[in-house]
Design a protein around this motif. Structure first.
Motif, PDB file in Angstrom:
ATOM      1  N   PRO A   1      11.179  -2.122   1.467  1.00 25.39           N
ATOM      2  CA  PRO A   1       9.966  -1.509   2.682  1.00 25.39           C
ATOM      3  C   PRO A   1       8.969  -2.695   2.340  1.00 25.39           C
ATOM      4  CG  PRO A   1      10.843   0.221   0.897  1.00 25.39           C
ATOM      5  CD  PRO A   1      11.424  -1.159   0.355  1.00 25.39           C
ATOM      6  N   GLU A   2       9.121  -3.533   3.203  1.00 28.69           N
ATOM      7  CA  GLU A   2       8.036  -4.468   3.481  1.00 28.69           C
ATOM      8  C   GLU A   2       6.582  -3.929   3.963  1.00 28.69           C
ATOM      9  OE1 GLU A   2       9.231  -8.395   5.276  1.00 28.69           O
ATOM     10  OE2 GLU A   2      11.474  -7.342   4.978  1.00 28.69           O
ATOM     11  N   PRO A   3       6.545  -2.893   4.934  1.00 31.59           N
ATOM     12  CA  PRO A   3       5.357  -2.323   5.375  1.00 31.59           C
ATOM     13  C   PRO A   3       4.382  -1.962   4.247  1.00 31.59           C
ATOM     14  CG  PRO A   3       7.142  -1.579   6.707  1.00 31.59           C
ATOM     15  CD  PRO A   3       7.825  -2.274   5.626  1.00 31.59           C
ATOM     16  N   VAL A   4       5.131  -1.276   3.301  1.00 28.85           N
ATOM     17  CA  VAL A   4       4.273  -1.205   1.908  1.00 28.85           C
ATOM     18  C   VAL A   4       3.161  -2.136   1.477  1.00 28.85           C
ATOM     19  CG1 VAL A   4       4.131   0.247  -0.224  1.00 28.85           C
ATOM     20  CG2 VAL A   4       5.709   0.844   1.369  1.00 28.85           C
ATOM     21  N   ILE A   5       4.049  -3.161   1.398  1.00 30.17           N
ATOM     22  CA  ILE A   5       3.168  -4.475   0.819  1.00 30.17           C
ATOM     23  C   ILE A   5       2.032  -4.727   1.788  1.00 30.17           C
ATOM     24  CG2 ILE A   5       3.738  -7.034   0.083  1.00 30.17           C
ATOM     25  CD1 ILE A   5       6.594  -5.964  -0.316  1.00 30.17           C
TER      26      ILE A   5
ATOM     27  N   PRO B   1       4.291 -10.000   2.494  1.00 32.84           N
ATOM     28  CA  PRO B   1       5.656  -9.956   1.813  1.00 32.84           C
ATOM     29  C   PRO B   1       6.347 -11.047   2.499  1.00 32.84           C
ATOM     30  CG  PRO B   1       5.243  -8.546   3.931  1.00 32.84           C
ATOM     31  CD  PRO B   1       3.888  -8.972   3.730  1.00 32.84           C
ATOM     32  N   LEU B   2       6.955 -11.676   1.493  1.00 27.36           N
ATOM     33  CA  LEU B   2       7.858 -12.952   1.742  1.00 27.36           C
ATOM     34  C   LEU B   2       9.148 -12.802   1.415  1.00 27.36           C
ATOM     35  CD1 LEU B   2       8.041 -16.206   1.945  1.00 27.36           C
ATOM     36  CD2 LEU B   2       7.529 -16.299  -0.432  1.00 27.36           C
ATOM     37  N   VAL B   3      10.051 -12.741   2.414  1.00 28.73           N
ATOM     38  CA  VAL B   3      11.457 -12.498   2.332  1.00 28.73           C
ATOM     39  C   VAL B   3      12.050 -13.713   1.539  1.00 28.73           C
ATOM     40  CG1 VAL B   3      13.632 -12.260   3.352  1.00 28.73           C
ATOM     41  CG2 VAL B   3      11.625 -11.204   4.207  1.00 28.73           C
TER      42      VAL B   3
ATOM     43  N   ALA C   1      -1.877  -4.610  -6.007  1.00 30.90           N
ATOM     44  CA  ALA C   1      -2.851  -4.866  -4.898  1.00 30.90           C
ATOM     45  C   ALA C   1      -4.386  -4.473  -5.574  1.00 30.90           C
ATOM     46  CB  ALA C   1      -2.696  -4.190  -3.634  1.00 30.90           C
ATOM     47  N   GLY C   2      -4.367  -3.690  -6.237  1.00 35.59           N
ATOM     48  CA  GLY C   2      -5.733  -3.235  -6.903  1.00 35.59           C
ATOM     49  C   GLY C   2      -6.197  -2.283  -6.107  1.00 35.59           C
ATOM     50  N   LYS C   3      -5.420  -1.368  -5.222  1.00 29.92           N
ATOM     51  CA  LYS C   3      -6.196  -0.676  -4.098  1.00 29.92           C
ATOM     52  C   LYS C   3      -5.246   0.530  -3.846  1.00 29.92           C
ATOM     53  CE  LYS C   3      -6.326  -1.785   0.136  1.00 29.92           C
ATOM     54  NZ  LYS C   3      -5.595  -1.097   0.809  1.00 29.92           N
ATOM     55  N   LYS C   4      -5.681   1.421  -3.302  1.00 27.29           N
ATOM     56  CA  LYS C   4      -4.968   2.629  -2.867  1.00 27.29           C
ATOM     57  C   LYS C   4      -4.511   2.228  -1.376  1.00 27.29           C
ATOM     58  CE  LYS C   4      -4.504   5.591  -6.185  1.00 27.29           C
ATOM     59  NZ  LYS C   4      -3.238   6.233  -6.672  1.00 27.29           N
ATOM     60  N   ILE C   5      -3.196   2.556  -0.911  1.00 25.33           N
ATOM     61  CA  ILE C   5      -2.849   2.649   0.447  1.00 25.33           C
ATOM     62  C   ILE C   5      -3.116   3.862   0.935  1.00 25.33           C
ATOM     63  CG2 ILE C   5      -0.600   2.048   1.764  1.00 25.33           C
ATOM     64  CD1 ILE C   5       0.508   0.580  -0.706  1.00 25.33           C
TER      65      ILE C   5
ATOM     66  N   VAL D   1       3.794  -2.441  13.109  1.00 26.29           N
ATOM     67  CA  VAL D   1       3.979  -4.089  12.964  1.00 26.29           C
ATOM     68  C   VAL D   1       5.429  -4.268  12.598  1.00 26.29           C
ATOM     69  CG1 VAL D   1       3.196  -6.106  12.189  1.00 26.29           C
ATOM     70  CG2 VAL D   1       1.464  -4.504  12.897  1.00 26.29           C
ATOM     71  N   HIS D   2       5.835  -3.787  11.841  1.00 25.02           N
ATOM     72  CA  HIS D   2       7.180  -4.238  11.251  1.00 25.02           C
ATOM     73  C   HIS D   2       8.149  -3.562  12.315  1.00 25.02           C
ATOM     74  CE1 HIS D   2       6.672  -6.145   7.304  1.00 25.02           C
ATOM     75  NE2 HIS D   2       5.642  -5.883   7.693  1.00 25.02           N
TER      76      HIS D   2
END
Length: 199
Positions: free
Chosen positions: A43-47, A54-56, A156-160, A171-172
């Motif tokens: 799940p790249e959108p989480v990144i 996100p790098l595939v 990330a050091g942050k909440k999403i 976007v994805h």
């Protein structure tokens, strides 16, 4: 093929030719960390929602496998062998983590191997059951995604926020729709864009 389309393909080809260099330059320019993903359906959108890139991780077919030969069998798939080569030669030293989807037994083994051969590349595994129509599966998936989200937040050091996640998903999903159109163009015009160029 129009000149405009040709130029656009050339631009993408130049960026894709050296994915690690492109990702590092983008990271430096934006101040965003890079998280590599391997395997289907990570799940790249989480990144993205966490403010990271996100790098595939792709197979580097142009690079000969040399270092990885002492760690993996030569009959393993090229993607897995290339992944280990990239870990061993330092290509992935700049990433924040390598998130892997448990899609085959080789991927599982590679994840464990990366953990043992590199003190620079952190790995995280996410597993999605093949059957997703059972109540137990639903509960498992909700829990797995929550753990994954918490792990990415830690990187990330942050909440999403839910708003950030919804925006990243949008976007994805738009990217996926455009890829469907691109595949439609390829189907109607065989040979216009090669499979490697699409990936």
């Amino acid at each position: 093929m129009s000149d405009k389309f040709e130029k656009l393909l050339d631009q993408f080809a130049q960026l894709a030719e050296k994915p690690h260099q492109t990702a590092q330059e983008w990271s430096k320019k934006t101040g965003r960390k890079v998280v590599a993903v391997a395997g289907l359906d990570v799940p790249e959108p989480v990144i993205e929602a966490a403010g990271m890139i996100p790098l595939v991780l792709l197979e580097d077919a142009a690079k000969p496998i040399s270092l990885a030969n002492s760690h993996v069998q030569t009959h393993m798939c090229g993607y897995m062998r290339s992944m280990i080569e990239q870990v061993l030669d330092g290509s992935l030293d700049y990433i924040e983590a390598l998130i892997m989807k448990d899609c085959c037994h080789e991927m599982r083994m590679i994840g464990d191997l990366v953990h043992y051969i590199s003190d620079k590349v952190k790995t995280y595994f996410i597993y999605f059951p093949p059957t997703q129509h059972e109540n137990l599966t639903h509960d498992y998936m909700v829990n797995a995604i929550a753990k994954y989200r918490a792990y990415v937040e830690g990187l990330a050091g942050k909440k999403i926020t839910d708003e950030e996640l919804a925006k990243a998903i949008k976007v994805h999903n738009e990217n996926r729709k455009l890829l469907v159109k691109l595949y439609d163009i390829r189907m109607k015009n065989p040979g216009i864009i090669g499979g490697v160029a699409v990936s």
